[in-house]
Motif scaffolding. Sequence first.
Motif, PDB file in Angstrom:
ATOM      1  N   ASN A   1      -1.379   3.430  -9.095  1.00  0.00           N
ATOM      2  CA  ASN A   1      -0.588   4.527  -9.070  1.00  0.00           C
ATOM      3  C   ASN A   1       0.755   4.069  -9.485  1.00  0.00           C
ATOM      4  O   ASN A   1       1.137   4.917 -10.460  1.00  0.00           O
ATOM      5  CB  ASN A   1      -0.481   5.080  -7.533  1.00  0.00           C
TER       6      ASN A   1
ATOM      7  N   GLY B   1       3.095   9.192  -0.660  1.00  0.00           N
ATOM      8  CA  GLY B   1       3.079   7.743  -1.477  1.00  0.00           C
ATOM      9  C   GLY B   1       2.950   6.666  -0.046  1.00  0.00           C
ATOM     10  O   GLY B   1       4.053   5.750  -0.215  1.00  0.00           O
TER      11      GLY B   1
ATOM     12  N   ALA C   1      -2.898   7.614   2.833  1.00  0.00           N
ATOM     13  CA  ALA C   1      -2.552   9.097   2.339  1.00  0.00           C
ATOM     14  C   ALA C   1      -3.801   9.733   2.022  1.00  0.00           C
ATOM     15  O   ALA C   1      -4.287  10.643   2.133  1.00  0.00           O
ATOM     16  CB  ALA C   1      -1.280   9.449   1.714  1.00  0.00           C
ATOM     17  N   GLY C   2      -4.455   8.640   0.766  1.00  0.00           N
ATOM     18  CA  GLY C   2      -5.536   9.416  -0.005  1.00  0.00           C
ATOM     19  C   GLY C   2      -6.847   9.679   0.726  1.00  0.00           C
ATOM     20  O   GLY C   2      -7.541  10.514   0.336  1.00  0.00           O
TER      21      GLY C   2
ATOM     22  N   SER D   1       3.388   3.746  -2.624  1.00  0.00           N
ATOM     23  CA  SER D   1       4.087   3.962  -3.816  1.00  0.00           C
ATOM     24  C   SER D   1       5.667   4.139  -3.407  1.00  0.00           C
ATOM     25  O   SER D   1       6.496   3.750  -4.245  1.00  0.00           O
ATOM     26  CB  SER D   1       3.718   5.127  -4.495  1.00  0.00           C
TER      27      SER D   1
ATOM     28  N   ARG E   1      -5.628   0.762  -5.338  1.00  0.00           N
ATOM     29  CA  ARG E   1      -5.192   2.282  -6.007  1.00  0.00           C
ATOM     30  C   ARG E   1      -3.584   2.225  -6.206  1.00  0.00           C
ATOM     31  O   ARG E   1      -3.255   2.819  -6.918  1.00  0.00           O
ATOM     32  CB  ARG E   1      -6.132   3.229  -5.133  1.00  0.00           C
ATOM     33  N   THR E   2      -3.184   1.730  -4.728  1.00  0.00           N
ATOM     34  CA  THR E   2      -1.684   2.125  -5.145  1.00  0.00           C
ATOM     35  C   THR E   2      -0.827   1.159  -6.191  1.00  0.00           C
ATOM     36  O   THR E   2       0.125   1.484  -6.815  1.00  0.00           O
ATOM     37  CB  THR E   2      -1.037   1.481  -3.880  1.00  0.00           C
TER      38      THR E   2
ATOM     39  N   ASP F   1      -7.144   1.004  -0.514  1.00  0.00           N
ATOM     40  CA  ASP F   1      -5.759   1.523  -0.809  1.00  0.00           C
ATOM     41  C   ASP F   1      -4.825   0.542  -1.563  1.00  0.00           C
ATOM     42  O   ASP F   1      -4.060   0.945  -2.314  1.00  0.00           O
ATOM     43  CB  ASP F   1      -5.305   1.690   0.770  1.00  0.00           C
TER      44      ASP F   1
ATOM     45  N   SER G   1       0.651  -1.110   0.003  1.00  0.00           N
ATOM     46  CA  SER G   1      -0.020  -0.272  -0.009  1.00  0.00           C
ATOM     47  C   SER G   1       0.985   1.302  -0.109  1.00  0.00           C
ATOM     48  O   SER G   1       0.329   2.313   0.532  1.00  0.00           O
ATOM     49  CB  SER G   1      -0.875   0.106   1.138  1.00  0.00           C
TER      50      SER G   1
ATOM     51  N   THR H   1      -5.504   6.966  -6.765  1.00  0.00           N
ATOM     52  CA  THR H   1      -6.059   7.646  -5.464  1.00  0.00           C
ATOM     53  C   THR H   1      -7.298   8.685  -6.044  1.00  0.00           C
ATOM     54  O   THR H   1      -8.163   8.742  -5.237  1.00  0.00           O
ATOM     55  CB  THR H   1      -4.829   8.316  -5.032  1.00  0.00           C
TER      56      THR H   1
END
Length: 432
Positions: free
Chosen positions: A399, A355, A359-360, A278, A395-396, A392, A276, A315
Amino acid sequence: MQLYTKILIALIAGVVVGIVANLAGIEPLQDFLVAIGPFGTAWIRLITMIVVPLVVASLLVGTASLGDLRKVGRIGGKTLVYYMATTAVAVTIGLGISNLVRPGSGVDPATRDALAGQFSGEAAQRMTLAAEKPSVVETLLAMIPTNPIQAAADMDLLPLIIFTIIFGAAVSTLDPRLRDPVLRVFEGINEASMVVIDWVMLLAPYAVFALIAAIVAQFGLDLLRSLLVYSVVVVAGLLLHALVTYGLILRFLARLNPGAFFKRIREVPLIAFSTSSSNATLPLTMETAEEEVGVPKEVSSFVLPLGATINMDGTALYQAVAVMFIAQIYGFDMGVGEQLTVVLTATLASVGAAGVPSAGIITLIIVLQSVGLGDQVQAGIALILGVDRILDMLRTAVNVTGDLTASAVIARSEGAELSLSGSQEAEVSEGT
Ligand code: ASP
């Protein structure tokens, strides 16, 4: 067996064991799985450890070998425009699907309030974190480090990138007698960092098992059911963006076969999914771009650390769906004006998100406020927090795939020869 296959098996095993422990309520197993979680965290620390040396060394060598500040400026400009444009596309996809499916319409108010109540404490914590976020001017100023060592120590990548580019450009102007030894030292640091990554990756399957099993054993999949439609919309949007948007970009802008590209980079989204983060995935992202796709160092060393920090298509897409979901569930009308605001603020909020895990959801608060959902922020966040961990992870993965796609596009636009045939692979020390 390939490393990718091992990681995948570890992931599936982690999910299965976690579900068994959770559903069957086998407490000792559940406790054991939660107890081995720290091994996964230890692994994340090991790989994150190499981020600063790798980014500095690789970017310094990359900038110095460009030897021309104008070229740095050109690549930088193109990269920023590309990142903003693809993120805006991602947000638009998220909004489009949410308008079609209306994930928030079917949830009855009783379920809504029960869910929101369950996570209200945690949501309040996130609100405090968001309130501490600096203003835009402060953020811009903070991009110029007063002390690069401090920036490195705090793993503040943006100021570190700015310093390294200026320093690398300066090194390139020196007399070869002085320039070459400096470059050789950083080339050595860069190569050694790559060796560390190969070593740490050998432990990846064990770490992935520990990380995933601990999460599933702890949270279970129950919550997923009550927020199923919302989660499915996020996942569908992410898949659409990864396969269609990136597929088309790879085919027409990078002129690569998307299937072959995804196959070569597949370890990267898998590690992003498991960690999770970046940032934690960045060392592997950089190694993969160079060794599996043939992206030249002067492009990858700049585009990828920047991408891990500011480019978060997954994100942004998730934030668009989350805002629509919360608006629908509270009966708030999202007109064209509000949705255009979401395109703008979600794109910028994803730039501001670091990242790192979760965080999002903190920067989501900014997006909610921008469309007038200020009063619903805390309840809204509480509502979706239960499934945030799994979303998360997904989406990571998107990303980092977006960052890698960008590196291929920018490299191609700079006239680089990309190759998915694996000819560069000879340099990778496989498991020794
Ligand atoms: N975990 C994400 C990343 O590291 C950021 C987020 O969406 O929370 O890319």
